[in-house]
Design an enzyme around this catalytic site. Structure first.
Site, PDB file in Angstrom:
ATOM      1  N   ASP A  42       0.783  -1.234   0.000  1.00 27.95           N
ATOM      2  CA  ASP A  42       0.000   0.000   0.000  1.00 27.95           C
ATOM      3  C   ASP A  42       0.818   1.290   0.000  1.00 27.95           C
ATOM      4  O   ASP A  42       0.270   2.369   0.182  1.00 27.95           O
ATOM      5  CB  ASP A  42      -0.931   0.015   1.242  1.00 27.95           C
ATOM      6  CG  ASP A  42      -2.320   0.514   0.862  1.00 27.95           C
ATOM      7  OD1 ASP A  42      -2.591   0.589  -0.342  1.00 27.95           O
ATOM      8  OD2 ASP A  42      -3.089   0.845   1.777  1.00 27.95           O
ATOM      9  N   HIS A 248      29.730   3.387  -3.683  1.00 30.30           N
ATOM     10  CA  HIS A 248      28.282   3.659  -3.641  1.00 30.30           C
ATOM     11  C   HIS A 248      27.746   3.520  -2.218  1.00 30.30           C
ATOM     12  O   HIS A 248      26.666   2.985  -2.001  1.00 30.30           O
ATOM     13  CB  HIS A 248      27.525   2.722  -4.592  1.00 30.30           C
ATOM     14  CG  HIS A 248      27.739   3.063  -6.024  1.00 30.30           C
ATOM     15  ND1 HIS A 248      27.404   2.233  -7.057  1.00 30.30           N
ATOM     16  CD2 HIS A 248      28.278   4.164  -6.602  1.00 30.30           C
ATOM     17  CE1 HIS A 248      27.733   2.811  -8.210  1.00 30.30           C
ATOM     18  NE2 HIS A 248      28.266   3.971  -7.953  1.00 30.30           N
ATOM     19  N   ASP A 265      28.592  13.159  -1.639  1.00 27.36           N
ATOM     20  CA  ASP A 265      28.222  13.187  -3.054  1.00 27.36           C
ATOM     21  C   ASP A 265      26.702  13.276  -3.084  1.00 27.36           C
ATOM     22  O   ASP A 265      26.003  12.280  -2.846  1.00 27.36           O
ATOM     23  CB  ASP A 265      28.716  11.902  -3.739  1.00 27.36           C
ATOM     24  CG  ASP A 265      28.414  11.882  -5.238  1.00 27.36           C
ATOM     25  OD1 ASP A 265      27.647  12.742  -5.709  1.00 27.36           O
ATOM     26  OD2 ASP A 265      28.950  10.997  -5.929  1.00 27.36           O
ATOM     27  N   ASP A 276      24.983  17.459  -9.470  1.00 30.90           N
ATOM     28  CA  ASP A 276      25.773  16.309  -9.008  1.00 30.90           C
ATOM     29  C   ASP A 276      27.105  16.844  -8.488  1.00 30.90           C
ATOM     30  O   ASP A 276      28.000  17.159  -9.276  1.00 30.90           O
ATOM     31  CB  ASP A 276      25.975  15.344 -10.185  1.00 30.90           C
ATOM     32  CG  ASP A 276      26.648  14.053  -9.765  1.00 30.90           C
ATOM     33  OD1 ASP A 276      26.866  13.860  -8.548  1.00 30.90           O
ATOM     34  OD2 ASP A 276      26.969  13.240 -10.656  1.00 30.90           O
ATOM     35  N   HIS A 370      37.000   4.415 -11.114  1.00 30.70           N
ATOM     36  CA  HIS A 370      35.829   4.823 -11.906  1.00 30.70           C
ATOM     37  C   HIS A 370      36.241   5.821 -12.985  1.00 30.70           C
ATOM     38  O   HIS A 370      37.387   6.257 -13.044  1.00 30.70           O
ATOM     39  CB  HIS A 370      34.724   5.391 -11.007  1.00 30.70           C
ATOM     40  CG  HIS A 370      35.129   6.575 -10.171  1.00 30.70           C
ATOM     41  ND1 HIS A 370      35.213   7.855 -10.671  1.00 30.70           N
ATOM     42  CD2 HIS A 370      35.476   6.672  -8.856  1.00 30.70           C
ATOM     43  CE1 HIS A 370      35.563   8.678  -9.703  1.00 30.70           C
ATOM     44  NE2 HIS A 370      35.749   7.993  -8.590  1.00 30.70           N
ATOM     45  N   HIS A 374      30.482  11.998 -16.677  1.00 30.31           N
ATOM     46  CA  HIS A 374      29.243  11.525 -17.318  1.00 30.31           C
ATOM     47  C   HIS A 374      28.413  12.748 -17.645  1.00 30.31           C
ATOM     48  O   HIS A 374      28.554  13.802 -17.007  1.00 30.31           O
ATOM     49  CB  HIS A 374      28.474  10.558 -16.411  1.00 30.31           C
ATOM     50  CG  HIS A 374      28.144  11.116 -15.055  1.00 30.31           C
ATOM     51  ND1 HIS A 374      27.095  11.976 -14.836  1.00 30.31           N
ATOM     52  CD2 HIS A 374      28.739  10.965 -13.843  1.00 30.31           C
ATOM     53  CE1 HIS A 374      27.053  12.295 -13.546  1.00 30.31           C
ATOM     54  NE2 HIS A 374      28.051  11.709 -12.917  1.00 30.31           N
ATOM     55  N   HIS A 381      22.907  10.581 -14.562  1.00 27.99           N
ATOM     56  CA  HIS A 381      23.754   9.981 -15.597  1.00 27.99           C
ATOM     57  C   HIS A 381      22.960  10.158 -16.877  1.00 27.99           C
ATOM     58  O   HIS A 381      22.139   9.333 -17.232  1.00 27.99           O
ATOM     59  CB  HIS A 381      24.043   8.506 -15.301  1.00 27.99           C
ATOM     60  CG  HIS A 381      24.926   8.337 -14.098  1.00 27.99           C
ATOM     61  ND1 HIS A 381      25.227   7.125 -13.548  1.00 27.99           N
ATOM     62  CD2 HIS A 381      25.608   9.238 -13.347  1.00 27.99           C
ATOM     63  CE1 HIS A 381      26.036   7.285 -12.505  1.00 27.99           C
ATOM     64  NE2 HIS A 381      26.273   8.561 -12.368  1.00 27.99           N
ATOM     65  N   GLU A 404      34.968  14.422 -12.084  1.00 26.08           N
ATOM     66  CA  GLU A 404      34.946  13.909 -10.720  1.00 26.08           C
ATOM     67  C   GLU A 404      36.041  12.883 -10.413  1.00 26.08           C
ATOM     68  O   GLU A 404      35.755  11.728 -10.087  1.00 26.08           O
ATOM     69  CB  GLU A 404      33.580  13.301 -10.416  1.00 26.08           C
ATOM     70  CG  GLU A 404      33.044  12.327 -11.471  1.00 26.08           C
ATOM     71  CD  GLU A 404      31.670  11.777 -11.084  1.00 26.08           C
ATOM     72  OE1 GLU A 404      31.559  11.212  -9.980  1.00 26.08           O
ATOM     73  OE2 GLU A 404      30.733  11.895 -11.881  1.00 26.08           O
ATOM     74  N   TYR A 408      41.093   6.470  -3.723  1.00 21.72           N
ATOM     75  CA  TYR A 408      40.496   5.669  -2.649  1.00 21.72           C
ATOM     76  C   TYR A 408      41.536   4.669  -2.154  1.00 21.72           C
ATOM     77  O   TYR A 408      42.101   3.911  -2.950  1.00 21.72           O
ATOM     78  CB  TYR A 408      39.243   4.937  -3.171  1.00 21.72           C
ATOM     79  CG  TYR A 408      38.332   5.884  -3.918  1.00 21.72           C
ATOM     80  CD1 TYR A 408      37.382   6.644  -3.239  1.00 21.72           C
ATOM     81  CD2 TYR A 408      38.465   6.061  -5.304  1.00 21.72           C
ATOM     82  CE1 TYR A 408      36.571   7.549  -3.922  1.00 21.72           C
ATOM     83  CE2 TYR A 408      37.674   6.967  -5.989  1.00 21.72           C
ATOM     84  CZ  TYR A 408      36.727   7.710  -5.294  1.00 21.72           C
ATOM     85  OH  TYR A 408      35.949   8.618  -5.968  1.00 21.72           O
ATOM     86  N   ARG A 426      37.036  12.457  -3.282  1.00 16.95           N
ATOM     87  CA  ARG A 426      36.564  12.737  -4.651  1.00 16.95           C
ATOM     88  C   ARG A 426      36.133  14.202  -4.678  1.00 16.95           C
ATOM     89  O   ARG A 426      35.616  14.714  -3.671  1.00 16.95           O
ATOM     90  CB  ARG A 426      35.383  11.812  -5.022  1.00 16.95           C
ATOM     91  CG  ARG A 426      34.783  12.112  -6.384  1.00 16.95           C
ATOM     92  CD  ARG A 426      33.876  11.009  -6.945  1.00 16.95           C
ATOM     93  NE  ARG A 426      32.660  10.799  -6.198  1.00 16.95           N
ATOM     94  CZ  ARG A 426      32.443   9.794  -5.370  1.00 16.95           C
ATOM     95  NH1 ARG A 426      33.387   8.870  -5.173  1.00 16.95           N
ATOM     96  NH2 ARG A 426      31.300   9.668  -4.725  1.00 16.95           N
ATOM     97  N   GLU A 428      33.948  16.721  -7.262  1.00 20.12           N
ATOM     98  CA  GLU A 428      33.094  16.648  -8.474  1.00 20.12           C
ATOM     99  C   GLU A 428      32.407  17.973  -8.739  1.00 20.12           C
ATOM    100  O   GLU A 428      31.735  18.522  -7.872  1.00 20.12           O
ATOM    101  CB  GLU A 428      32.027  15.557  -8.265  1.00 20.12           C
ATOM    102  CG  GLU A 428      31.000  15.499  -9.383  1.00 20.12           C
ATOM    103  CD  GLU A 428      30.033  14.319  -9.253  1.00 20.12           C
ATOM    104  OE1 GLU A 428      29.726  13.914  -8.112  1.00 20.12           O
ATOM    105  OE2 GLU A 428      29.586  13.818 -10.302  1.00 20.12           O
TER     106      GLU A 428
HETATM  107  N1  GLY Z   1      26.428  10.818  -7.888  1.00 26.75           N
HETATM  108  C1  GLY Z   1      26.608   9.913  -8.931  1.00 26.75           C
HETATM  109  C2  GLY Z   1      27.825  10.182  -9.656  1.00 26.75           C
HETATM  110  O1  GLY Z   1      28.644  10.966  -9.227  1.00 26.75           O
HETATM  111  O2  GLY Z   1      28.033   9.673 -10.713  1.00 26.75           O
HETATM  112 MN    MN Z   2      28.715  12.151 -10.995  1.00 25.21          MN
HETATM  113 MN    MN Z   3      28.181  12.468  -7.811  1.00 28.99          MN
END
Ligand code: GLY
Ligand code: MN
Ligand code: MN
Length: 456
Positions: A42, A248, A265, A276, A370, A374, A381, A404, A408, A426, A428
């Site tokens: 529900d 993540h 982030d 972002d 990574h 993007h 994304h 970004e 790490y 990081r 970004e």
């Molecule tokens: N927050 C998702 C990325 O940085 O790609």
């Molecule tokens: Mn990003």
């Molecule tokens: Mn991000």
């Protein structure tokens, strides 16, 4: 949906015209809003409509769809007004307002319950169908079934689509180049997020005994909302200390001591547009000497990548610039001299003798796993092809994307000096490609270590 001005409506109209110009003769473009998703008994997840529909109409309601024909005719399907239902679920726009917003005669706006029936009729005079197949298996199978039924009637004077093309082929390329309305909303989303990140960086140092990730997340998201954000662009990552090495990380059960770095982030969504931003800062307000050194390296890589942005360069080039600076720094730190390669039950050790070897064999991926960029827009994304003819596509004026880089050093990396372990950084920013360079949309979000330390 908030009210739309006539000026805004003209952008949606122009976008639909641009789509029509790219459509094949005798074709239809079909989009509909996804159904709300059940969370548990529900209750549903917060609703977010299809970005393609938002792009073409600005309408964010569920039970909404459009059929746009290559001759320019637009039929719209929406929820009718129903006082009893609206008592429980809140008001909907209804056909009159939608007709007005889209500049349509009322007769082209129908109840959503007629969507499939109307579509079946229109398929009979259509050679090419554009729609986002692959997203909704039930609809895919229904529409293929309808087309098959029409094929079986081939002796009658009816037509049916012989090709189906993903609507993204048209819409996602359009969405990639931002118009002024896209940029107005994107700028608002990044302004909200930049300010909220700055406030959070100043807020945490009020707690010399430390502060929980959950409280930092609540502070940040409250600030997004306070400034008018309608949603989060994606689930926030607020990671204290070694949690920052989990890319993540969304658990938010940790606690930052004042000597810890915090990686945040998070981005607000405004009118469907994502921001972002990642910032990494000392919870207590002062970087340790090693934290500062690593932070400065990541920042140097980010700045080198940003300064290369201009039309014609690719996201792959930008990634390689960031990788190069990070590798040089890691090499100086002495972290690339002895590299493990983990097999199932084995570890093979490599002893690279040059930076070229590190880059060629991608040993840096132990610490930077990574990509650097993007696209960004209605989706965090965002859509659009990254490659053309199997080559990285050149950037064009009006594209928006992130830069970004990060480093790490997981706690279990016992082959690096102990003082590095448990640090994740990081940085970004969101970047707009301009005529001859770029604009850092997130430039008001502090990132120089001195500016972070000096925050009041
Ligand atoms: N927050 C998702 C990325 O940085 O790609
Ligand atoms: Mn990003
Ligand atoms: Mn991000």
């Amino acid at each position: 949906m908030e009210s739309r001005t006539a000026d805004e409506a003209s952008y949606y109209k122009e976008r639909r015209l641009m789509a029509i110009r790219k459509m094949a003769p005798k074709s239809l473009l079909v989009l509909y809003a996804p159904a709300p998703v059940e969370r548990n008994h529900d209750t549903t997840y917060p609703y977010r409509t299809s970005s393609d529909l938002l792009y073409l109409t600005g309408i964010a309601e569920d039970n909404f769809g459009i059929i746009l024909a290559s001759d320019g005719e637009l039929h719209v399907f929406c929820q009718s007004r129903d006082p009893e239902r609206e008592r429980w679920q809140g008001p909907v726009l209804g056909p009159e307002k939608i007709a007005e917003h889209l500049g349509l005669d009322r007769e082209f706006v129908h109840d959503f319950r007629e969507f499939r029936q109307e579509l079946t009729k229109k398929l009979q005079s259509c050679d090419t169908l554009y729609y986002p197949f692959g997203q909704d298996k039930n609809f895919d199978s229904w529409i293929l079934g309808e087309i098959h039924k029409l094929r079986l009637q081939a002796r009658k004077k009816i037509s049916f689509p012989e090709q189906i093309i993903h609507s993204g082929k048209i819409l996602h390329e359009l969405r990639l180049i931002k118009d002024d309305l896209d940029l107005t909303y994107l700028r608002k989303a990044v302004a909200i997020s930049s300010r909220a990140h700055n406030l959070l960086m100043a807020y945490t140092r009020r707690f010399p005994q430390g502060i929980s990730e959950a409280e930092m997340k609540a502070f940040l998201e409250r600030e997004f909302r306070r400034q008018g954000a309608e949603a989060l662009a994606y689930p926030s990552i607020v990671a204290a200390g070694q949690n920052a090495t989990i890319l993540h990380y969304e658990k938010m059960s940790g606690f930052a001591q004042s000597h810890d770095l915090v990686l945040v982030d998070a981005g607000a969504e405004y009118r469907g547009y994502a921001s972002d931003i990642t910032r990494t800062f000392p919870a207590g307000g002062k970087f340790s000497p090693l934290q500062k050194e690593i932070y400065s390296l990541v920042l140097e890589a980010q700045k080198a990548a940003i300064s290369a942005v201009k039309p014609g360069i690719s996201l792959e080039d930008i990634h390689q610039i960031a990788v190069h600076v990070l590798c040089e720094g890691l090499w100086k730190f002495g972290l690339l001299r002895k590299i493990p390669q983990f097999g199932k039950n084995t570890i093979i050790w490599h002893f690279p003798t040059s930076l070229d070897e590190v880059k060629e064999k991608e040993f840096y991926k132990l610490f930077y796993m990574h990509r650097t960029s993007h696209f960004l827009g209605l989706d965090v994304h965002d859509v659009g092809r990254y490659y053309q003819d199997e080559k990285p596509r050149p950037l064009e004026k009006g594209m928006v994307f992130t830069i970004e880089p990060g480093l790490y050093f997981p706690i279990e990396y016992d082959f690096i000096p102990e003082e590095f372990r448990g640090i994740g950084i990081r940085i970004e920013d969101d970047i707009l490609v301009t005529e001859d360079g770029c604009e850092i949309l997130t430039k008001d979000c502090r990132k120089e270590w001195q500016d972070i330390e000096n925050l009041k």
